[in-house]
Design a protein around this motif. Structure first.
Motif, PDB file in Angstrom:
ATOM      1  N   ASN A 167       0.830  -1.199   0.000  1.00  0.00           N
ATOM      2  CA  ASN A 167       0.000   0.000   0.000  1.00  0.00           C
ATOM      3  C   ASN A 167       0.870   1.258   0.000  1.00  0.00           C
ATOM      4  N   THR A 170       2.677   1.615  -3.390  1.00  0.00           N
ATOM      5  CA  THR A 170       1.754   2.080  -4.420  1.00  0.00           C
ATOM      6  C   THR A 170       1.531   3.579  -4.314  1.00  0.00           C
ATOM      7  N   SER A 204       3.372  -6.053  -7.346  1.00  0.00           N
ATOM      8  CA  SER A 204       2.064  -5.626  -6.836  1.00  0.00           C
ATOM      9  C   SER A 204       1.933  -4.110  -6.826  1.00  0.00           C
ATOM     10  N   ASN A 207       1.819  -2.788 -10.420  1.00  0.00           N
ATOM     11  CA  ASN A 207       0.522  -3.047 -11.031  1.00  0.00           C
ATOM     12  C   ASN A 207      -0.541  -2.109 -10.483  1.00  0.00           C
ATOM     13  N   SER A 208      -0.555  -1.926  -9.159  1.00  0.00           N
ATOM     14  CA  SER A 208      -1.567  -1.067  -8.538  1.00  0.00           C
ATOM     15  C   SER A 208      -1.410   0.392  -8.946  1.00  0.00           C
TER      16      SER A 208
END
Length: 476
Positions: A167, A170, A204, A207-208
Motif C-alpha cells: 500500500n 503504491t 504488486s 501493477n496497482s
C-alpha cells in the motif's frame, strides 16, 4: 548495569530473576520472540498470542531484541493489559534484531530450558525461520508466524507486513508518476525496489500504481519463462518478446522463436541465461519513443534489485586456502565493478548498484533516439517495515498469532501457521520447507501464472505500445 526500558515496560533478566518472581505463579510460561527485520502487523500477532496464552491459564514473556534476548536472558513480562492497544502500531513492541543463531540451536534450547520456558512462538522470515526450524529439531516446542514485507516465505500465500508495504509503495509510485506527468519535458523515473529473491512487492505496487513497465528477475529464470509459456493468457507473446530481447543465451541475444525453441528442447541451462542491462535500457527507451508518438512524455519503471542475480559475474580473485572465489567482476553494467564473495563463494548480489547503472544506460539510450530526457532514480522501501499496519495486516497478525498460541498450547511443534490459497489459516511443517544454497528456507518467488502477473502484463502492453489504440491519447 541497568536494563533497558522498552516502551512496553522495564525489561527483566531471566538469568537473575526466576520466572515465578517475574510473573504470576500460575501455569506454564511461554516465550514470544520477533526475529529479523520488523514488519507491520507483528504487534497484532504478539497481542493476540498473549491473550490466548493468558486465557488458557498460562504466562507469556517477550524476548527483547530477537534472538539477542534469548541469548542474554532479556525479556519483558507480557500480559493482556500491557499489550492492549499495540495491534494498531508499527514496529515491534518487544524489539527485534538480525542476529541469526541457526547454527546454535542446541544453545538456544539450553537457554530457554534454563529460563523455564515451556515453548516458543517465533515471528520470523526465511533466514531466522530456518533457525527456529533447527530449534524445533532439538525437541524444543516451537511454532513460527510468517512475516515479510516481500511476501517471500515458502509455505504461505501471505505474510504479515506485505499488504502495508504494498500500500505504501503504491502510494509513493503514484506520487512519483504524477510528478513525472506534471513536469515539463520528457520525464522518466526508475523506481528500484529491494528484495533480492522475490519481487512480489515490486510487481504488486507497480501493477496497482499502473506503472509503465515492470522488470523483475523471475521473468529471467528458466522456471519463470516456462511458467509464462505454459500459461495461456492475452499479451503473453508481447511479454515473451520483451523478455527475449533483454536476455543473452551463452553470450548471444536470440530472436524470440529460437529462444523459446531452445527452452522447449531443454537446450538452455539456468546459468546460460544472463540479463543484459543495456538491452533493458534500450527496451525502456523504446517504450518512451512509442509513447512520444501519442504525446505521452513520461514513464515510471519499477525495477527489482533482484535483477542483479542474473548479471554476468566473472570470478576475479580466489581465496588461498580452498581456491574458491573471493571477489567477482560484474560485467555488462555502465561501468564494470567488483563485489566480494559471500561465505558460500557466491557474489554478494546486494552490493551491485544495478539502479545507478540502469539510470546512466537509459539516459544514453534516450539520447541515442534523439530524445533527451530527465531520467531519475528512486530507491523505495525505507520505513515500509515499520509503518502502522493497514487493516488487513492487523487482522492477519491477530489470526496468525492466535493460531500459533493455540497450536503451541495443544502440544504441537515444528510448524509454521500459514495462509492457504483460499485464505484459510492452516499449518505447514518446518521440516518440509525448501532449502537454498545458503542453507536457509528458500524464498518464494513470484508465481508468473497468477492473475496479478497476467493483469500487470496487460497493463504494460498498452502503456508500452499506446499507438495500438486508434484514438488520440493525451494522458493515461
Amino acid at each position: 548495569m541497568a536494563l533497558q526500558t522498552n516502551w512496553l515496560g522495564m525489561q527483566i533478566n531471566l538469568n537473575r530473576t526466576p520466572l515465578n518472581q517475574a510473573s504470576a505463579a500460575r501455569g506454564r510460561t511461554f516465550g514470544i520472540v520477533a526475529c529479523g527485520r520488523p514488519a507491520s502487523g507483528v504487534n497484532a500477532a504478539i497481542a493476540s498470542a498473549v491473550r490466548e496464552i493468558y486465557q488458557s491459564g498460562n504466562n507469556a514473556v517477550g524476548f527483547a531484541d530477537g534472538m539477542k534476548g534469548i541469548m542474554n536472558g532479556n525479556a519483558i513480562v507480557l500480559s493482556p493489559h500491557l499489550v492492549s492497544g499495540i495491534s494498531a502500531k508499527g514496529g515491534v513492541a518487544i524489539g527485534t534484531s538480525k542476529l541469526n543463531l541457526k547454527d546454535k540451536a542446541g544453545l538456544m534450547k539450553e537457554k530457554l530450558e534454563q529460563y523455564g520456558i515451556s515453548g516458543l512462538i517465533a515471528i520470523c522470515g526465511t533466514e531466522t525461520g530456518t533457525a527456529m526450524g533447527k530449534l524445533a529439531e532439538t525437541g524444543f516446542p516451537v511454532i513460527t508466524v510468517p512475516k515479510s514485507m516481500h511476501n517471500n516465505i515458502p509455505g504461505t500465500e501471505m505474510s504479515i507486513g506485505f499488504r502495508t508495504a504494498a500500500n505504501a509503495a503504491t502510494t509513493q509510485l503514484r506520487a512519483i508518476k504524477e510528478s513525472a506527468r506534471s513536469n515539463n519535458g520528457t520525464n522518466l523515473y526508475i523506481a528500484e525496489f529491494g528484495g533480492l529473491y522475490s519481487s512480489a512487492l515490486t510487481l504488486s505496487a507497480g501493477n496497482s500504481a499502473e506503472a509503465t513497465a515492470v522488470f523483475i528477475p523471475e521473468e529471467c529464470t528458466l522456471d519463470g519463462i516456462r511458467q509464462i509459456v505454459s500459461h495461456s493468457f492475452p499479451n503473453r507473446d508481447y511479454i515473451l518478446d520483451r523478455i527475449a530481447k533483454t536476455l543473452t543465451v551463452r553470450g548471444e541475444i536470440l530472436n524470440t522463436a529460437n529462444f523459446l525453441r531452445m527452452i522447449e528442447d531443454d537446450q538452455i541451462a539456468e546459468d546460460d541465461i544472463v540479463l543484459d542491462l543495456p538491452s533493458v535500457a534500450n527496451a525502456i527507451a523504446g517504450i518512451m519513443y512509442a509513447r512520444k508518438g501519442v504525446h505521452i512524455s513520461y514513464g515510471i519503471f519499477p525495477v527489482s534489485q533482484g535483477i542483479a542475480r542474473k548479471f554476468m559475474f566473472d570470478p576475479y580473485t580466489f581465496r588461498k586456502d580452498d581456491r574458491k572465489p573471493d571477489s567477482f567482476q560484474v560485467l555488462g553494467l555502465e561501468q564494470s565493478c567488483f563485489v566480494k564473495a559471500d561465505e558460500h563463494g557466491k557474489p554478494r548480489y546486494a552490493d551491485v548498484d544495478a539502479g545507478s547503472s540502469l539510470l546512466t544506460l537509459t539516459r544514453n539510450a534516450m539520447n541515442g533516439l534523439n530524445m533527451p530526457a530527465r531520467v531519475s532514480l528512486f530507491t523505495l522501501e525505507a520505513g515500509f517495515d515499520t509503518l502502522d499496519p493497514v487493516f488487513a495486516d492487523t487482522e492477519l497478525g491477530k489470526a496468525l498469532g492466535y493460531r500459533a498460541a493455540e497450536r503451541l498450547l495443544n502440544g504441537n511443534s515444528g510448524e509454521m501457521v500459514s495462509v492457504g490459497t483460499k485464505g484459510n489459516i492452516g499449518t505447514v511443517p518446518l521440516s518440509a520447507m525448501p532449502i537454498d544454497y545458503r542453507g536457509v528456507f528458500r524464498p518464494r518467488p513470484v508465481d508468473l501464472t497468477e492473475a496479478v502477473y497476467e493483469e500487470s502484463v496487460s497493463s504494460q502492453r498498452w502503456k508500452s505500445s499506446p499507438a495500438m489504440d486508434v484514438s488520440p491519447v493525451e494522458v493515461e
